[in-house]
Every structure is written in structure tokens, then in C-alpha cells.
Scaffold this motif. Structure first.
Motif, PDB file in Angstrom:
ATOM      1  N   SER A 167      10.461 -18.647 -38.705  1.00  0.00           N
ATOM      2  CA  SER A 167       9.614 -17.658 -38.044  1.00  0.00           C
ATOM      3  C   SER A 167       8.240 -18.203 -37.671  1.00  0.00           C
ATOM      4  N   GLY A 168       7.910 -19.407 -38.153  1.00  0.00           N
ATOM      5  CA  GLY A 168       6.643 -20.033 -37.779  1.00  0.00           C
ATOM      6  C   GLY A 168       5.451 -19.566 -38.573  1.00  0.00           C
ATOM      7  N   ARG A 169       5.661 -18.991 -39.743  1.00  0.00           N
ATOM      8  CA  ARG A 169       4.551 -18.491 -40.545  1.00  0.00           C
ATOM      9  C   ARG A 169       3.886 -19.575 -41.375  1.00  0.00           C
ATOM     10  N   ASN A 170       4.657 -20.587 -41.766  1.00  0.00           N
ATOM     11  CA  ASN A 170       4.121 -21.630 -42.643  1.00  0.00           C
ATOM     12  C   ASN A 170       4.446 -22.985 -42.038  1.00  0.00           C
ATOM     13  N   LEU A 171       3.457 -23.583 -41.414  1.00  0.00           N
ATOM     14  CA  LEU A 171       3.662 -24.873 -40.754  1.00  0.00           C
ATOM     15  C   LEU A 171       3.888 -25.994 -41.764  1.00  0.00           C
ATOM     16  N   LYS A 172       3.230 -25.909 -42.914  1.00  0.00           N
ATOM     17  CA  LYS A 172       3.377 -26.950 -43.931  1.00  0.00           C
ATOM     18  C   LYS A 172       4.803 -26.979 -44.484  1.00  0.00           C
ATOM     19  N   SER A 173       5.370 -25.811 -44.764  1.00  0.00           N
ATOM     20  CA  SER A 173       6.753 -25.760 -45.253  1.00  0.00           C
ATOM     21  C   SER A 173       7.727 -26.240 -44.186  1.00  0.00           C
ATOM     22  N   PHE A 174       7.449 -25.902 -42.945  1.00  0.00           N
ATOM     23  CA  PHE A 174       8.315 -26.347 -41.847  1.00  0.00           C
ATOM     24  C   PHE A 174       8.342 -27.869 -41.764  1.00  0.00           C
ATOM     25  N   LEU A 175       7.169 -28.494 -41.830  1.00  0.00           N
ATOM     26  CA  LEU A 175       7.116 -29.960 -41.759  1.00  0.00           C
ATOM     27  C   LEU A 175       7.777 -30.601 -42.973  1.00  0.00           C
ATOM     28  N   SER A 176       7.633 -29.980 -44.143  1.00  0.00           N
ATOM     29  CA  SER A 176       8.254 -30.527 -45.358  1.00  0.00           C
ATOM     30  C   SER A 176       9.775 -30.484 -45.264  1.00  0.00           C
ATOM     31  N   VAL A 177      10.317 -29.357 -44.788  1.00  0.00           N
ATOM     32  CA  VAL A 177      11.771 -29.236 -44.656  1.00  0.00           C
ATOM     33  C   VAL A 177      12.308 -30.205 -43.615  1.00  0.00           C
ATOM     34  N   ILE A 178      11.606 -30.327 -42.487  1.00  0.00           N
ATOM     35  CA  ILE A 178      12.042 -31.265 -41.446  1.00  0.00           C
ATOM     36  C   ILE A 178      12.042 -32.693 -41.974  1.00  0.00           C
ATOM     37  N   ALA A 179      10.987 -33.063 -42.716  1.00  0.00           N
ATOM     38  CA  ALA A 179      10.920 -34.418 -43.283  1.00  0.00           C
ATOM     39  C   ALA A 179      12.046 -34.643 -44.288  1.00  0.00           C
ATOM     40  N   GLY A 180      12.356 -33.626 -45.120  1.00  0.00           N
ATOM     41  CA  GLY A 180      13.438 -33.768 -46.087  1.00  0.00           C
ATOM     42  C   GLY A 180      14.801 -33.911 -45.432  1.00  0.00           C
ATOM     43  N   TRP A 182      15.368 -34.995 -42.406  1.00  0.00           N
ATOM     44  CA  TRP A 182      15.390 -36.298 -41.715  1.00  0.00           C
ATOM     45  C   TRP A 182      15.675 -37.425 -42.701  1.00  0.00           C
ATOM     46  N   PHE A 183      15.089 -37.334 -43.897  1.00  0.00           N
ATOM     47  CA  PHE A 183      15.342 -38.352 -44.921  1.00  0.00           C
ATOM     48  C   PHE A 183      16.804 -38.310 -45.369  1.00  0.00           C
ATOM     49  N   LEU A 184      17.361 -37.105 -45.541  1.00  0.00           N
ATOM     50  CA  LEU A 184      18.773 -36.994 -45.923  1.00  0.00           C
ATOM     51  C   LEU A 184      19.697 -37.531 -44.838  1.00  0.00           C
ATOM     52  N   SER A 185      19.312 -37.334 -43.569  1.00  0.00           N
ATOM     53  CA  SER A 185      20.139 -37.877 -42.486  1.00  0.00           C
ATOM     54  C   SER A 185      20.150 -39.401 -42.505  1.00  0.00           C
ATOM     55  N   VAL A 187      19.698 -41.271 -45.263  1.00  0.00           N
ATOM     56  CA  VAL A 187      20.504 -41.652 -46.430  1.00  0.00           C
ATOM     57  C   VAL A 187      21.988 -41.456 -46.148  1.00  0.00           C
ATOM     58  N   GLY A 188      22.328 -40.400 -45.373  1.00  0.00           N
ATOM     59  CA  GLY A 188      23.720 -40.160 -45.025  1.00  0.00           C
ATOM     60  C   GLY A 188      24.324 -41.256 -44.180  1.00  0.00           C
ATOM     61  N   ASN A 189      23.500 -41.958 -43.409  1.00  0.00           N
ATOM     62  CA  ASN A 189      24.005 -43.097 -42.637  1.00  0.00           C
ATOM     63  C   ASN A 189      24.288 -44.300 -43.516  1.00  0.00           C
ATOM     64  N   TRP A 190      23.612 -44.393 -44.647  1.00  0.00           N
ATOM     65  CA  TRP A 190      23.801 -45.536 -45.535  1.00  0.00           C
ATOM     66  C   TRP A 190      25.048 -45.391 -46.407  1.00  0.00           C
ATOM     67  N   CYS A 191      25.358 -44.171 -46.844  1.00  0.00           N
ATOM     68  CA  CYS A 191      26.477 -43.973 -47.756  1.00  0.00           C
ATOM     69  C   CYS A 191      27.151 -42.643 -47.453  1.00  0.00           C
ATOM     70  N   VAL A 199      24.909 -40.898 -56.841  1.00  0.00           N
ATOM     71  CA  VAL A 199      23.538 -41.392 -57.015  1.00  0.00           C
ATOM     72  C   VAL A 199      22.624 -40.266 -57.510  1.00  0.00           C
ATOM     73  N   VAL A 200      22.781 -39.080 -56.930  1.00  0.00           N
ATOM     74  CA  VAL A 200      21.974 -37.933 -57.366  1.00  0.00           C
ATOM     75  C   VAL A 200      22.291 -37.581 -58.815  1.00  0.00           C
ATOM     76  N   PHE A 201      23.558 -37.647 -59.195  1.00  0.00           N
ATOM     77  CA  PHE A 201      23.954 -37.328 -60.566  1.00  0.00           C
ATOM     78  C   PHE A 201      23.365 -38.347 -61.545  1.00  0.00           C
ATOM     79  N   VAL A 202      23.382 -39.621 -61.181  1.00  0.00           N
ATOM     80  CA  VAL A 202      22.794 -40.648 -62.052  1.00  0.00           C
ATOM     81  C   VAL A 202      21.287 -40.451 -62.166  1.00  0.00           C
ATOM     82  N   LEU A 203      20.639 -40.083 -61.068  1.00  0.00           N
ATOM     83  CA  LEU A 203      19.196 -39.823 -61.119  1.00  0.00           C
ATOM     84  C   LEU A 203      18.874 -38.635 -62.025  1.00  0.00           C
ATOM     85  N   LEU A 204      19.739 -37.618 -62.010  1.00  0.00           N
ATOM     86  CA  LEU A 204      19.528 -36.461 -62.888  1.00  0.00           C
ATOM     87  C   LEU A 204      19.668 -36.836 -64.360  1.00  0.00           C
ATOM     88  N   LEU A 205      20.449 -37.867 -64.646  1.00  0.00           N
ATOM     89  CA  LEU A 205      20.626 -38.307 -66.031  1.00  0.00           C
ATOM     90  C   LEU A 205      19.602 -39.345 -66.461  1.00  0.00           C
TER      91      LEU A 205
END
Length: 255
Positions: A167-180, A182-185, A187-191, A199-205
Motif C-alpha cells: 500500500s506504500g505506507r512504509n518505504l523502509k519495510s518495502f525496501l527491506s522486503v525487496i532486498a531480502g 532479491w538476496f533469496l533469488s 541464493v536460489g541460483n546457487w543451490c 543450510v538454513v537448518f544447519v544455521l538454526l542449529l
């Protein structure tokens, strides 16, 4: 003579008063130190002033839920945590390195289990032994409804957050989600998904238990990093974000 006699007495009185004052101050300081040691409210207030990562006020065990999953992630029982990590590693080796598929693995396990139970049930009559006791397994209705309800609540919360961001109410949250995303995309190309999940499960442990052990050092470093990030964001906001028009454009009035 009276004056000469009064002077030493007043001097001695002053010396005695100073000694008593020194004792009182030392005793009061020791009492205050003991109160700080045994007063939970004073220690809590002192800890509240310390910067904590993500603004947490509870121990890491409470942040993770405080149940059995938190015990596994924080290695409260090393045998259980090690067995969980070993099982996840074995599944990753089966599916990723040996290129074993999930349906094939499940079918092979079922074939082996049914063959063993079938042979055991038939052979037990010839060797005069009791047949295997196969328990009746079923999912209780309350458990299934509780899981579905919890998943529904989390999905609704995620959809509400996405709607608020879109809805465009929070620009900071919008940029954070877009950056996240983009980072997942990237990582998805690598594995693939399985490797990413592993990897996420090992990081949680590993990350929670390391953070619980070295939380003071990590929080101190995170505080400095957050200060630097806020400075850079303020510069970016002043140069770029502040120049972006906010809010929907008003429709021009028709003549």
C-alpha cells in the motif's frame, strides 16, 4: 585552662566523628553493593540499558519458544540435537549427493517394512513365537485442526504484512522486503531448494547456540553496525528517498 581543656576534647570529638562517618560510608557502600548483587530488579534495570540484537528483552531460549524445539536448537540435550543434525545430513546426502528421490525412498522404506512384517507374521506360527504387535496409528482430529489453525494464522499475518507494504505506507519495510527477496533469488541460483533448506537448518542449529554463548560481544558489534547503517540510511534518505513523491497523485479536475 578551661579553653585549653576544651580544645583537645573537641579535636578528639572531631576525629571520632570522622572515623564513624568513614565506617558508615563504607558500610553503606558495601550494603549497596550487596543489594545490587541480590536485587533482581537492579540487575534487570542494568541489563535493560544494554543494547540487545533485534531489541530482545528475554533470553534466547524464551525467544525461540522455550519448548523442545528451543532445547534442540540450543543443544540442551546434545544427543538429541546431534541425532537431529545427523538425520538431516543423511537425508541431504541421500537426496542431493546420491540423487535419491523422495518418492523412491518412501516406497523402498515401505516395501522393506511391509516385507519384514509380513514374513515375521507368517514365520512366527512355525517357530511358536508371538506375531509382531502392529499398533494402530492415526492422526487425532484436534492435532490436525490445531496445526491447520496455526498455519492459517501465520499465513493471514504474512498476507496482512504484504498488503501493508504494497500500500506504500512504509518505504523502509518495502525496501527491506525487496532486498531480502532479491538476496533469496541470488541464493536460489546457487543451490536448489533442498540444499537451501539444509543450510538454513544447519544455521538454526549453530547460530542460536553461538549467540547465546557470546551474546555480549555480538550485541556490542551489532550496536556499532546499526549506528553505521542508520547513518548511511540517513544519507540515502536525504539524497534519494526524500526526493521521491509520496502518496497517490491527485486526479486533475475536469473542466
Amino acid at each position: 585552662m578551661a579553653d585549653h581543656a576544651g580544645r583537645p576534647e573537641s579535636l578528639m570529638d572531631k576525629i571520632v566523628e570522622k572515623i564513624h562517618d568513614h565506617r558508615d560510608s563504607s558500610s553503606s557502600s558495601s550494603e549497596s553493593e550487596s543489594d545490587d548483587k541480590f536485587n533482581p530488579f537492579g540487575s534487570a534495570e542494568a541489563k535493560a540499558k544494554v543494547y540487545r540484537l533485534f531489541g530482545r528483552e528475554k533470553p534466547v531460549h524464551k525467544v525461540l519458544g522455550g519448548g523442545k524445539p528451543a532445547d534442540v536448537f540450543l543443544w540442551r540435550n546434545k544427543k538429541i540435537s546431534a541425532s537431529v543434525l545427523g538425520g538431516a545430513t543423511a537425508l541431504w546426502v541421500f537426496f542431493e549427493l546420491l540423487e535419491y528421490h523422495l518418492v523412491t525412498l518412501v516406497c523402498h522404506i515401505l516395501i522393506l517394512s511391509l516385507a519384514v512384517l509380513f514374513l515375521w507374521s507368517n514365520v512366527s506360527t512355525f517357530i511358536n513365537k508371538s506375531p509382531p504387535h502392529i499398533p494402530q496409528v492415526g492422526l487425532p482430529e484436534n492435532f490436525v485442526l490445531a496445526v491447520v489453525s496455526a498455519v492459517r494464522i501465520e499465513l493471514n499475518n504474512a498476507l496482512a504484512v504484504l498488503r501493508d507494504i504494497a500500500s506504500g505506507r512504509n518505504l523502509k519495510s518495502f525496501l527491506s522486503v525487496i532486498a531480502g527477496l532479491w538476496f533469496l533469488s541470488i541464493v536460489g541460483n546457487w543451490c536448489n531448494f533442498l540444499t537451501l533448506f539444509y543450510v538454513v537448518f544447519v544455521l538454526l542449529l549453530t547460530i542460536p547456540v553461538l549467540y547465546e554463548k557470546y551474546d555480549d560481544q555480538i550485541d556490542s558489534f551489532a550496536e556499532k553496525a546499526m549506528v553505521e547503517i542508520k547513518k548511511q540510511y540517513a544519507v540515502f534518505d536525504a539524497k534519494v528517498l526524500s526526493k521521491i513523491p509520496k502518496g497517490p497523485l491527485k486526479d486533475k479536475k475536469k473542466d
